[in-house]
Design an enzyme around this catalytic site. Structure first.
Site, short mmCIF file in Angstrom:
data_model
loop_
_atom_site.label_atom_id
_atom_site.label_comp_id
_atom_site.label_asym_id
_atom_site.label_seq_id
_atom_site.Cartn_x
_atom_site.Cartn_y
_atom_site.Cartn_z
CE LYS A 80 -3.66 -2.68 2.08
NZ LYS A 80 -4.43 -3.11 3.23
CD GLN A 128 -3.30 -4.52 6.49
OE1 GLN A 128 -3.32 -3.51 5.78
NE2 GLN A 128 -3.68 -5.71 6.05
CG ASP A 178 -9.48 -0.80 4.23
OD1 ASP A 178 -9.16 -1.03 3.04
OD2 ASP A 178 -8.77 -1.08 5.19
#
Ligand code: NAP
Length: 290
Positions: free
Chosen positions: A53, A97, A120
Site C-alpha cells: 500500500k 490493517q 477501506d
C-alpha cells in the site's frame, strides 16, 4: 481457453490514471491526497500488504503516513489514535490493517472511524451505501472485483451470480454490489450451505471468497462461467525462497479450461484491492475540498 483476467494490468492502468490526476493537482499548486495506515503488531503478511500500500502511494504521488504500534497497544489507545486521524485536516483517509491482536475488537475500532475517511469502506455507513444510488466509499476488495468486471466488459445484468463466502469483508458486500449495480440474480453460499455444488453449477459468474485452497473443483463449475477467485492462502512450498506460495480457492489448473474468464491467484483480485484503496482515497480527498 479462458481469458485470464489480469488484475495487475488493470491496477496499473488505474494507478496511471490517479498519478495523472495527482500531477494535475500539483501543477495547480494544490496539496496532494494523504493516506495514513495504522498497523498493530508484527504479523508478517500484514506488513507485506502494508508495504504494498505504501509503494502504491509512492507510485501515484500520494502523501502517506505509517503508524506502527506494538502488539500490546490497548484498544483504548488505538481508538485515541483513530480519533486524532479523524480530526487531522492533513489526512484525507486512513485504514487500520487487519487482523488486529485478539484483545482489540475490529467492530469497536470500525465504529470509531469517520465514514468520510474510511477508505477501506468498512464502516456501517459506507457498507450500507452499497444499496443506495449515492455510493460513499465502497468496500475495497468488492469494489475492485466490480471494476475488473467492468473493465473486461463482462455483462452481469440478468446473469446468475453465485457468491461463495458471506463475510462482511468480501462475500456479503460483493453480493449486494452484484445485485444493486450488477443487476444479477444473486445466490450467497456459506459454511452451512447444503450441497454447495448444486448452487455453483448454476453460476454464470462465480465469485469465491472463502480461504480454502481447491474448494472449487471442475465438477462444480458450469461451462463458460466467469470465475473470480478472491481466496488468498499461504501454503507451504519448499521450492520457493520464501517457503510458501499463495493459493486461491479454485483448483485453477482443472477449472480454467472450462471458464470463459478467470482470475489467477496471485495477480487477479489482489492488486485491485490496493487500486480501490487509492481510488477511495482520491474520492475522500475530492469530497473534502480543502
Ligand atoms: P472469512 O471472514 O473467513 O469468511 C469466509 C467465508 O467463507 C465465511 O462466510 C464462511 O461461512 C465461508 N465458508 C467457510 N467454509 C466454507 C465452505 N466449506 N463452503 C462455503 N463457504 C464457506 O474470510 P474473508 O475475509 O471473506 O476472506 C476470504 C478469502 O479471501 C481469504 O482467503 C482471504 O485471504 C481472501 N481475501 C483476499 C483479498 C484480496 O485482496 N485478494 C481481500 C480480502 C480477503 P460462514 O459465514 O458460515 O462462516
Amino acid at each position: 481457453m479462458p481469458t485470464v483476467i489480469d488484475g495487475r494490468k488493470i491496477s496499473k492502468d488505474i494507478k496511471e490514471e490517479i498519478a495523472h490526476r495527482v500531477d494535475g493537482l500539483k501543477a495547480e499548486g494544490k496539496r496532494v491526497p494523504h493516506l495514513a495506515i495504522i498497523i498493530v503488531g508484527d504479523d508478517a503478511p500484514s506488513h507485506t500488504y502494508v508495504n504494498g500500500k505504501i509503494n502504491a502511494c509512492k507510485e501515484v504521488g500520494f502523501e502517506y503516513t505509517l503508524l506502527h504500534f506494538a502488539n500490546s497497544l490497548s484498544e483504548e489507545k488505538l481508538i485515541k489514535h483513530i480519533t486524532k486521524l479523524n480530526e487531522d485536516d492533513d489526512i484525507d483517509g486512513f485504514i487500520v490493517q487487519i487482523p488486529l491482536p485478539d484483545h482489540i475488537s475490529v467492530e469497536h475500532v470500525n465504529e470509531k472511524i469517520s465514514p468520510d475517511k474510511d477508505v477501506d469502506g468498512f464502516t456501517n455507513q459506507n457498507f450500507g451505501s452499497i444499496t443506495s444510488t449515492h455510493h460513499l466509499l465502497l468496500p475495497a476488495t468488492p469494489f475492485g472485483i466490480m471494476e475488473l468486471l467492468k473493465r473486461y466488459e463482462i455483462k452481469t445484468k440478468g446473469k446468475e451470480c453465485v457468491v461463495v463466502g458471506a463475510s462482511r469483508l468480501v462475500g456479503s458486500p460483493v453480493s449486494l454490489m452484484m445485485l444493486q449495480d450488477g443487476m444479477a440474480t444473486v445466490t450467497v453460499c456459506h459454511e452451512f450451505t447444503k450441497d454447495l455444488s448444486k448452487h455453483t453449477r448454476q453460476a454464470d459468474i462465480l465469485i469465491v471468497a472463502v480461504g480454502k485452497p481447491n474448494l472449487i473443483t471442475k465438477d462444480m463449475v458450469k461451462k463458460n462461467a466467469v470465475i473470480i477467485d478472491v481466496g488468498t492462502t499461504r501454503v507451504e512450498d519448499k521450492t520457493r525462497k520464501s517457503g510458501f506460495r499463495l493459493s486461491g480457492d479454485v483448483d485453477y489448473e482443472n477449472v480454467a479450461p472450462l471458464a470463459s474468464y478467470i482470475t489467477p491467484v496471485p495477480g487477479g483480485v489482489g492488486p485491485m484491492t490496493i487500486a480501490s484503496l487509492l481510488l477511495n482515497t482520491l474520492k475522500a480527498y475530492e469530497a473534502r475540498k480543502i
